[in-house]
Scaffold this motif. Structure first.
Motif, PDB file in Angstrom:
ATOM      1  N   PRO A 193     -12.926   4.870  10.542  1.00 25.03           N
ATOM      2  CA  PRO A 193     -12.151   4.284   9.436  1.00 25.03           C
ATOM      3  C   PRO A 193     -10.845   5.049   9.228  1.00 25.03           C
ATOM      4  O   PRO A 193     -10.811   6.272   9.300  1.00 25.03           O
ATOM      5  CB  PRO A 193     -13.063   4.442   8.227  1.00 25.03           C
ATOM      6  CG  PRO A 193     -14.432   4.616   8.789  1.00 25.03           C
ATOM      7  CD  PRO A 193     -14.254   5.289  10.127  1.00 25.03           C
ATOM      8  N   ARG A 194      -9.781   4.314   8.994  1.00 26.99           N
ATOM      9  CA  ARG A 194      -8.488   4.949   8.732  1.00 26.99           C
ATOM     10  C   ARG A 194      -8.514   5.538   7.320  1.00 26.99           C
ATOM     11  O   ARG A 194      -9.053   4.935   6.405  1.00 26.99           O
ATOM     12  CB  ARG A 194      -7.365   3.937   8.843  1.00 26.99           C
ATOM     13  CG  ARG A 194      -7.191   3.415  10.256  1.00 26.99           C
ATOM     14  CD  ARG A 194      -5.931   2.574  10.353  1.00 26.99           C
ATOM     15  NE  ARG A 194      -5.830   1.922  11.637  1.00 26.99           N
ATOM     16  CZ  ARG A 194      -5.302   2.474  12.721  1.00 26.99           C
ATOM     17  NH1 ARG A 194      -4.867   3.695  12.675  1.00 26.99           N
ATOM     18  NH2 ARG A 194      -5.237   1.799  13.844  1.00 26.99           N
ATOM     19  N   PRO A 195      -7.925   6.717   7.144  1.00 29.41           N
ATOM     20  CA  PRO A 195      -7.932   7.345   5.818  1.00 29.41           C
ATOM     21  C   PRO A 195      -6.947   6.666   4.878  1.00 29.41           C
ATOM     22  O   PRO A 195      -5.754   6.591   5.161  1.00 29.41           O
ATOM     23  CB  PRO A 195      -7.513   8.786   6.115  1.00 29.41           C
ATOM     24  CG  PRO A 195      -6.733   8.697   7.389  1.00 29.41           C
ATOM     25  CD  PRO A 195      -7.307   7.548   8.160  1.00 29.41           C
ATOM     26  N   LEU A 196      -7.441   6.130   3.787  1.00 32.12           N
ATOM     27  CA  LEU A 196      -6.611   5.498   2.781  1.00 32.12           C
ATOM     28  C   LEU A 196      -6.475   6.447   1.595  1.00 32.12           C
ATOM     29  O   LEU A 196      -7.362   7.257   1.331  1.00 32.12           O
ATOM     30  CB  LEU A 196      -7.230   4.176   2.324  1.00 32.12           C
ATOM     31  CG  LEU A 196      -7.446   3.135   3.414  1.00 32.12           C
ATOM     32  CD1 LEU A 196      -8.190   1.932   2.862  1.00 32.12           C
ATOM     33  CD2 LEU A 196      -6.114   2.706   4.011  1.00 32.12           C
ATOM     34  N   PHE A 197      -5.369   6.380   0.877  1.00 32.65           N
ATOM     35  CA  PHE A 197      -5.140   7.201  -0.298  1.00 32.65           C
ATOM     36  C   PHE A 197      -5.839   6.526  -1.463  1.00 32.65           C
ATOM     37  O   PHE A 197      -5.580   5.376  -1.779  1.00 32.65           O
ATOM     38  CB  PHE A 197      -3.634   7.314  -0.564  1.00 32.65           C
ATOM     39  CG  PHE A 197      -3.272   8.357  -1.572  1.00 32.65           C
ATOM     40  CD1 PHE A 197      -3.083   9.666  -1.178  1.00 32.65           C
ATOM     41  CD2 PHE A 197      -3.117   8.030  -2.905  1.00 32.65           C
ATOM     42  CE1 PHE A 197      -2.738  10.639  -2.098  1.00 32.65           C
ATOM     43  CE2 PHE A 197      -2.776   8.988  -3.827  1.00 32.65           C
ATOM     44  CZ  PHE A 197      -2.582  10.306  -3.428  1.00 32.65           C
ATOM     45  N   GLU A 239       0.828  -1.207   0.000  1.00 29.74           N
ATOM     46  CA  GLU A 239       0.000   0.000   0.000  1.00 29.74           C
ATOM     47  C   GLU A 239       0.863   1.259   0.000  1.00 29.74           C
ATOM     48  O   GLU A 239       0.509   2.253  -0.632  1.00 29.74           O
ATOM     49  CB  GLU A 239      -0.963   0.001   1.186  1.00 29.74           C
ATOM     50  CG  GLU A 239      -2.095  -0.965   1.015  1.00 29.74           C
ATOM     51  CD  GLU A 239      -3.164  -0.838   2.086  1.00 29.74           C
ATOM     52  OE1 GLU A 239      -3.049   0.033   2.971  1.00 29.74           O
ATOM     53  OE2 GLU A 239      -4.123  -1.625   2.020  1.00 29.74           O
ATOM     54  N   LEU A 240       1.985   1.215   0.685  1.00 28.57           N
ATOM     55  CA  LEU A 240       2.913   2.339   0.687  1.00 28.57           C
ATOM     56  C   LEU A 240       3.440   2.574  -0.729  1.00 28.57           C
ATOM     57  O   LEU A 240       3.487   3.710  -1.206  1.00 28.57           O
ATOM     58  CB  LEU A 240       4.058   2.064   1.655  1.00 28.57           C
ATOM     59  CG  LEU A 240       5.134   3.130   1.755  1.00 28.57           C
ATOM     60  CD1 LEU A 240       4.540   4.472   2.165  1.00 28.57           C
ATOM     61  CD2 LEU A 240       6.202   2.697   2.747  1.00 28.57           C
ATOM     62  N   ARG A 241       3.818   1.514  -1.410  1.00 31.51           N
ATOM     63  CA  ARG A 241       4.298   1.619  -2.789  1.00 31.51           C
ATOM     64  C   ARG A 241       3.217   2.194  -3.700  1.00 31.51           C
ATOM     65  O   ARG A 241       3.491   3.049  -4.539  1.00 31.51           O
ATOM     66  CB  ARG A 241       4.764   0.252  -3.292  1.00 31.51           C
ATOM     67  CG  ARG A 241       5.439   0.299  -4.645  1.00 31.51           C
ATOM     68  CD  ARG A 241       5.979  -1.055  -5.069  1.00 31.51           C
ATOM     69  NE  ARG A 241       4.946  -2.063  -5.083  1.00 31.51           N
ATOM     70  CZ  ARG A 241       4.924  -3.137  -4.303  1.00 31.51           C
ATOM     71  NH1 ARG A 241       5.867  -3.354  -3.427  1.00 31.51           N
ATOM     72  NH2 ARG A 241       3.937  -4.017  -4.389  1.00 31.51           N
ATOM     73  N   ASN A 242       1.972   1.791  -3.515  1.00 32.06           N
ATOM     74  CA  ASN A 242       0.880   2.326  -4.336  1.00 32.06           C
ATOM     75  C   ASN A 242       0.733   3.835  -4.153  1.00 32.06           C
ATOM     76  O   ASN A 242       0.448   4.557  -5.104  1.00 32.06           O
ATOM     77  CB  ASN A 242      -0.438   1.627  -4.003  1.00 32.06           C
ATOM     78  CG  ASN A 242      -0.477   0.201  -4.499  1.00 32.06           C
ATOM     79  OD1 ASN A 242       0.290  -0.191  -5.378  1.00 32.06           O
ATOM     80  ND2 ASN A 242      -1.354  -0.594  -3.914  1.00 32.06           N
ATOM     81  N   ILE A 243       0.932   4.316  -2.933  1.00 36.75           N
ATOM     82  CA  ILE A 243       0.836   5.755  -2.679  1.00 36.75           C
ATOM     83  C   ILE A 243       1.976   6.486  -3.385  1.00 36.75           C
ATOM     84  O   ILE A 243       1.764   7.511  -4.031  1.00 36.75           O
ATOM     85  CB  ILE A 243       0.825   6.051  -1.172  1.00 36.75           C
ATOM     86  CG1 ILE A 243      -0.483   5.547  -0.556  1.00 36.75           C
ATOM     87  CG2 ILE A 243       1.019   7.541  -0.900  1.00 36.75           C
ATOM     88  CD1 ILE A 243      -0.528   5.618   0.952  1.00 36.75           C
ATOM     89  N   VAL A 244       3.188   5.944  -3.296  1.00 33.74           N
ATOM     90  CA  VAL A 244       4.330   6.577  -3.952  1.00 33.74           C
ATOM     91  C   VAL A 244       4.115   6.604  -5.462  1.00 33.74           C
ATOM     92  O   VAL A 244       4.361   7.613  -6.119  1.00 33.74           O
ATOM     93  CB  VAL A 244       5.647   5.860  -3.573  1.00 33.74           C
ATOM     94  CG1 VAL A 244       6.808   6.362  -4.412  1.00 33.74           C
ATOM     95  CG2 VAL A 244       5.938   6.057  -2.093  1.00 33.74           C
ATOM     96  N   TRP A 245       3.623   5.512  -6.032  1.00 32.92           N
ATOM     97  CA  TRP A 245       3.338   5.466  -7.468  1.00 32.92           C
ATOM     98  C   TRP A 245       2.287   6.531  -7.823  1.00 32.92           C
ATOM     99  O   TRP A 245       2.413   7.213  -8.827  1.00 32.92           O
ATOM    100  CB  TRP A 245       2.790   4.088  -7.843  1.00 32.92           C
ATOM    101  CG  TRP A 245       3.778   3.136  -8.433  1.00 32.92           C
ATOM    102  CD1 TRP A 245       3.693   2.545  -9.652  1.00 32.92           C
ATOM    103  CD2 TRP A 245       4.970   2.622  -7.846  1.00 32.92           C
ATOM    104  NE1 TRP A 245       4.760   1.704  -9.846  1.00 32.92           N
ATOM    105  CE2 TRP A 245       5.563   1.728  -8.759  1.00 32.92           C
ATOM    106  CE3 TRP A 245       5.610   2.836  -6.636  1.00 32.92           C
ATOM    107  CZ2 TRP A 245       6.753   1.056  -8.503  1.00 32.92           C
ATOM    108  CZ3 TRP A 245       6.793   2.171  -6.380  1.00 32.92           C
ATOM    109  CH2 TRP A 245       7.344   1.302  -7.303  1.00 32.92           C
ATOM    110  N   ALA A 246       1.255   6.654  -7.003  1.00 33.47           N
ATOM    111  CA  ALA A 246       0.196   7.638  -7.257  1.00 33.47           C
ATOM    112  C   ALA A 246       0.744   9.061  -7.202  1.00 33.47           C
ATOM    113  O   ALA A 246       0.326   9.919  -7.991  1.00 33.47           O
ATOM    114  CB  ALA A 246      -0.942   7.461  -6.255  1.00 33.47           C
ATOM    115  N   VAL A 247       1.674   9.308  -6.297  1.00 32.61           N
ATOM    116  CA  VAL A 247       2.279  10.640  -6.204  1.00 32.61           C
ATOM    117  C   VAL A 247       3.041  10.949  -7.495  1.00 32.61           C
ATOM    118  O   VAL A 247       2.967  12.060  -8.014  1.00 32.61           O
ATOM    119  CB  VAL A 247       3.196  10.736  -4.962  1.00 32.61           C
ATOM    120  CG1 VAL A 247       4.061  11.986  -5.010  1.00 32.61           C
ATOM    121  CG2 VAL A 247       2.361  10.714  -3.687  1.00 32.61           C
TER     122      VAL A 247
END
Length: 124
Positions: A106-110, A21-29
């Motif tokens: 709920p935790r905020p997801l990107f 999930e961390l990698r997905n956020i970096v890719w999205a950025v």
């Protein structure tokens, strides 16, 4: 579990339960900036950078990565139920089942909408 902040989106905090999930956020950025994930067209370099980011967060408590023009700040958080906050205090004994008492948040997801908001913030 990781807490992610992007200075380009002040006041917003996101959660990633693991490295994927961390990698997905970096890719999205990277995508939000309209640029390829890596300069050579290979994702391998960015995979290593995100791995290093995660390791710094795990070892030092905080990791920072500049993804083109946007800084991604990652903090390691206490392990717990990754879907929501508020379950940490529930005690589950032998033979009992954990349940949601309705007091959790709920935790905020990107997500894709956040990616569009980030792209608009960077463009304006």
């Amino acid at each position: 579990m990781y807490e992610i902040t992007l200075p380009a989106l002040p006041g917003r905090t996101f959660t990633a339960k693991d490295g994927a999930e961390l990698r997905n956020i970096v890719w999205a950025v990277a995508r939000a900036q309209g640029k390829p994930i890596s300069s050579d067209g290979e994702d391998r370099e960015m995979v290593h950078e995100v791995g290093d980011l995660r390791s710094r967060a795990d070892i030092e408590g905080v990791g920072v990565l500049d993804v083109r023009d946007v800084t991604v700040r990652v903090m390691r958080t206490a392990p717990g139920d990754w879907e929501c906050e508020g379950h940490e205090d529930l005690y589950v004994g032998i033979g009992e089942t954990a349940y949601c008492d309705g007091g959790c948040v709920p935790r905020p997801l990107f997500n894709r909408r956040d990616e569009l908001v980030l792209a608009a913030a960077l463009a304006g």
